[in-house]
Design a protein around this motif. Structure first.
Motif, PDB file in Angstrom:
ATOM      1  N   LEU A 344       1.078  -1.217   0.128  1.00  0.00           N
ATOM      2  CA  LEU A 344       0.107  -0.107  -0.053  1.00  0.00           C
ATOM      3  C   LEU A 344       1.042   1.140   0.123  1.00  0.00           C
ATOM      4  CD1 LEU A 344      -2.989   1.139   0.266  1.00  0.00           C
ATOM      5  CD2 LEU A 344      -2.544   1.169   2.880  1.00  0.00           C
ATOM      6  N   PHE A 345       0.610   2.246  -0.952  1.00  0.00           N
ATOM      7  CA  PHE A 345       1.226   3.438  -0.967  1.00  0.00           C
ATOM      8  C   PHE A 345       0.157   4.584  -0.282  1.00  0.00           C
ATOM      9  CE2 PHE A 345       3.125   1.236  -4.318  1.00  0.00           C
ATOM     10  CZ  PHE A 345       4.708   1.775  -4.634  1.00  0.00           C
ATOM     11  N   SER A 346       0.749   5.201   0.600  1.00  0.00           N
ATOM     12  CA  SER A 346      -0.227   6.159   1.382  1.00  0.00           C
ATOM     13  C   SER A 346      -0.082   7.544   0.687  1.00  0.00           C
ATOM     14  CB  SER A 346      -0.162   6.187   2.769  1.00  0.00           C
ATOM     15  OG  SER A 346       1.227   6.711   3.121  1.00  0.00           O
ATOM     16  N   SER A 347      -1.226   8.492   0.495  1.00  0.00           N
ATOM     17  CA  SER A 347      -0.981  10.181   0.060  1.00  0.00           C
ATOM     18  C   SER A 347      -0.076  10.028  -1.187  1.00  0.00           C
ATOM     19  CB  SER A 347      -0.437  10.620   1.388  1.00  0.00           C
ATOM     20  OG  SER A 347      -1.290  10.534   2.417  1.00  0.00           O
ATOM     21  N   VAL A 348      -0.627   9.486  -2.119  1.00  0.00           N
ATOM     22  CA  VAL A 348       0.027   9.576  -3.397  1.00  0.00           C
ATOM     23  C   VAL A 348      -0.701  10.861  -4.288  1.00  0.00           C
ATOM     24  CG1 VAL A 348       0.274   8.419  -5.681  1.00  0.00           C
ATOM     25  CG2 VAL A 348       0.422   7.181  -3.788  1.00  0.00           C
ATOM     26  N   PRO A 349      -0.125  11.942  -4.394  1.00  0.00           N
ATOM     27  CA  PRO A 349      -0.788  13.014  -5.102  1.00  0.00           C
ATOM     28  C   PRO A 349      -1.286  12.795  -6.329  1.00  0.00           C
ATOM     29  CG  PRO A 349       1.627  13.179  -5.217  1.00  0.00           C
ATOM     30  CD  PRO A 349       1.293  11.882  -4.375  1.00  0.00           C
ATOM     31  N   GLN A 350      -2.250  13.312  -6.948  1.00  0.00           N
ATOM     32  CA  GLN A 350      -2.647  13.503  -8.294  1.00  0.00           C
ATOM     33  C   GLN A 350      -1.707  13.654  -9.431  1.00  0.00           C
ATOM     34  OE1 GLN A 350      -5.741  16.832  -9.138  1.00  0.00           O
ATOM     35  NE2 GLN A 350      -6.949  15.332 -10.169  1.00  0.00           N
ATOM     36  N   GLY A 351      -2.182  12.599 -10.492  1.00  0.00           N
ATOM     37  CA  GLY A 351      -1.219  12.828 -11.562  1.00  0.00           C
ATOM     38  C   GLY A 351      -1.102  11.323 -12.137  1.00  0.00           C
ATOM     39  N   THR A 352      -0.463  11.271 -13.289  1.00  0.00           N
ATOM     40  CA  THR A 352      -0.491   9.890 -14.015  1.00  0.00           C
ATOM     41  C   THR A 352       1.009   9.231 -13.595  1.00  0.00           C
ATOM     42  OG1 THR A 352      -1.840  10.723 -15.669  1.00  0.00           O
ATOM     43  CG2 THR A 352      -0.596   8.885 -16.312  1.00  0.00           C
ATOM     44  N   TYR A 353       0.960   7.972 -13.464  1.00  0.00           N
ATOM     45  CA  TYR A 353       1.995   7.425 -12.963  1.00  0.00           C
ATOM     46  C   TYR A 353       2.423   6.161 -13.514  1.00  0.00           C
ATOM     47  CZ  TYR A 353       1.835  10.415  -8.691  1.00  0.00           C
ATOM     48  OH  TYR A 353       1.579  11.381  -7.988  1.00  0.00           O
ATOM     49  N   ASP A 354       3.696   6.034 -14.140  1.00  0.00           N
ATOM     50  CA  ASP A 354       4.204   4.613 -14.695  1.00  0.00           C
ATOM     51  C   ASP A 354       4.705   3.906 -13.389  1.00  0.00           C
ATOM     52  OD1 ASP A 354       3.717   5.241 -17.155  1.00  0.00           O
ATOM     53  OD2 ASP A 354       5.556   6.522 -17.401  1.00  0.00           O
ATOM     54  N   VAL A 355       4.339   2.518 -13.269  1.00  0.00           N
ATOM     55  CA  VAL A 355       4.692   1.662 -12.203  1.00  0.00           C
ATOM     56  C   VAL A 355       5.732   0.798 -12.953  1.00  0.00           C
ATOM     57  CG1 VAL A 355       3.918   0.051 -10.559  1.00  0.00           C
ATOM     58  CG2 VAL A 355       2.212   1.834 -11.613  1.00  0.00           C
ATOM     59  N   PHE A 356       6.799   0.929 -12.141  1.00  0.00           N
ATOM     60  CA  PHE A 356       7.907  -0.071 -12.101  1.00  0.00           C
ATOM     61  C   PHE A 356       8.322  -0.927 -10.908  1.00  0.00           C
ATOM     62  CE2 PHE A 356       8.715   3.502 -14.941  1.00  0.00           C
ATOM     63  CZ  PHE A 356       9.003   3.034 -16.158  1.00  0.00           C
TER      64      PHE A 356
END
Length: 422
Positions: A344-356
């Motif tokens: 779980l990632f907490s408090s991820v800000p708004q945006g588009t993310y590439d996951v690696f």
């Protein structure tokens, strides 16, 4: 408050104000310590003696608010029974009447004189349908008197005092040659008294008190509350916890997911694998990455995740692990671990993310030789682990949930423990 009336002490000539004019019967002169009978117009001198007022916890004339009523400290007396010594303060309000504050070794009680007297059964009494058991029955002597009283109070007065207990509530019975008085005593915290009145510093400490010392055994360690309050507190805590769960569930959405797959060779160097792209649509949101693997044994896989913001190229990192072990010992076959894990990632800000993910697989108790065959998969060319990833916005923070549950239920649990210990 009532209009004060001034009288002159016939012993020293000092002028003294009577704050509860019309109620006060006995007055102790603050200058010479004389005890005066102010029920007569000529203010008769009863007895004169010296004593020190500085040892009392609260000064006469102090005003404070308890139970939404403003009280003034009219009188103070020091009393003893055996080796136990305590102080009692007479409070007055012209609309509410008289009350008592009792202080013993830094602990406090609030007393109300009873008009509906308990039914005395010897070793117990019944009051308002509740039974109170006898705790002690001792002789009490008044050693110091200061201020105003509604009866003729004096040094050396002796009464027989009995305390009857029910849980944390006490009923005090004092028997003299002339009358029998009953008082209900409830414990109040020292902090509450200090907030209401100006308590002298040396009386603010709370040293240990041994049971069996003195009449005032109604002191308790638990907060003052009725027996029926505990179920209400538990229901309120449960309702708050359900509300927290609902809020967390609402804030976890909307959910956007991306799937990915990776195959890693056991013992090989760590490799970086792309596992999808997700979009965080709220200003702040959880992100959950779930991973499942094939049925390997005695292996673990390190997972170092990175969420890379396409706009800023800033990375948010987290760690996960998949591990599963089996074996046999004196108790028989055993297994430990799981082929599934969530990160779980907490408090991820708004945006588009590439996951690696930086992924590396290892064997236990040691890595196999590169290019070796997996005994569990003899038809494969090498010892590999297959992983399936699912990255989603949203998620439920069980750690935060159980922390809030512990905080909400801690007070009722502590009260239950105090009641059990008491």
């Amino acid at each position: 408050m009532t209009q004060p009336r001034a009288v002159t002490c016939p012993s020293c000539g000092g002028s003294i104000e009577i704050r509860a004019a019309g109620y006060t019967v006995t007055l102790a002169c603050r200058y010479c310590g004389s005890v005066l009978n102010v029920a007569h117009e000529d203010v008769r001198l009863i007895k004169a003696y010296r004593r020190v007022a500085k040892d009392f916890a609260i000064a006469l004339g102090t005003r404070g608010t308890l139970f939404d009523v403003e009280w003034e400290v009219l009188g103070a007396m020091r009393r003893r029974s055996g080796s136990a010594v305590w102080q009692e303060f007479l409070l007055f309000n012209p609309y509410a009447g008289y009350r008592w504050l009792v202080e013993a070794e830094g602990e406090w009680q609030f007393g109300t004189m009873l008009l509906d007297r308990p039914e005395d059964d010897g070793l117990s009494v019944t009051w308002r349908g509740q039974s109170f058991a006898l705790d002690e029955d001792v002789q009490i002597e008044t050693t110091t008197v200061l201020g105003e009283f509604y009866w003729r109070a004096g040094r050396g007065d002796k009464v027989q005092g009995a305390t009857f207990m029910r849980g944390r509530e006490a009923l005090s019975r004092e028997t003299s040659a002339d009358e029998v008085t009953w008082t209900q005593l409830i414990a109040v915290s020292a902090e509450w008294i200090s907030d209401a009145f100006v308590v002298k510093q040396k009386h603010r400490s709370r040293p240990p008190r041994l049971r069996g010392q003195g009449l005032k055994q109604g002191f308790i360690k638990a907060p003052t509350m009725d027996e029926g309050d505990l179920p209400a507190m538990l229901l309120m805590a449960l309702a708050a916890l359900l509300m927290i769960m609902a809020v967390q569930t609402f804030l976890s959405g909307p959910q956007v997911c991306a799937d990915g797959r990776a195959t890693v060779e056991v013992g090989a160097p760590t490799s970086t694998q792309p596992i999808g792209t997700i979009e965080v649509r709220r200003p702040w949101q959880f992100v959950t990455i779930a991973v499942d693997s094939d049925s390997f044994h005695n292996r673990w896989v390190d997972l170092d995740y990175s969420l890379v913001n396409r706009k800023t190229q800033q990375s948010i990192d987290a760690y996960g692990i998949v591990e599963f072990y089996t074996g046999t010992d004196s108790d028989g076959p055993w297994s430990e671990g799981s082929h599934h894990t969530d990160t779980l990632f907490s408090s991820v800000p708004q945006g588009t993310y590439d996951v690696f993910v930086d992924v590396g697989a290892h064997g236990w108790p040691s890595d196999p030789q590169p290019g070796s065959i997996d005994p569990a998969n003899p038809w494969g060319n090498t010892d590999t682990v297959a992983l399936w990833f699912r990255s989603c916005t949203g998620g439920f923070s069980w750690g935060m949930f159980w922390l809030m549950a512990a905080l909400l239920f801690s007070v009722p649990v502590i009260i239950v423990w105090w009641r059990h210990e008491g």
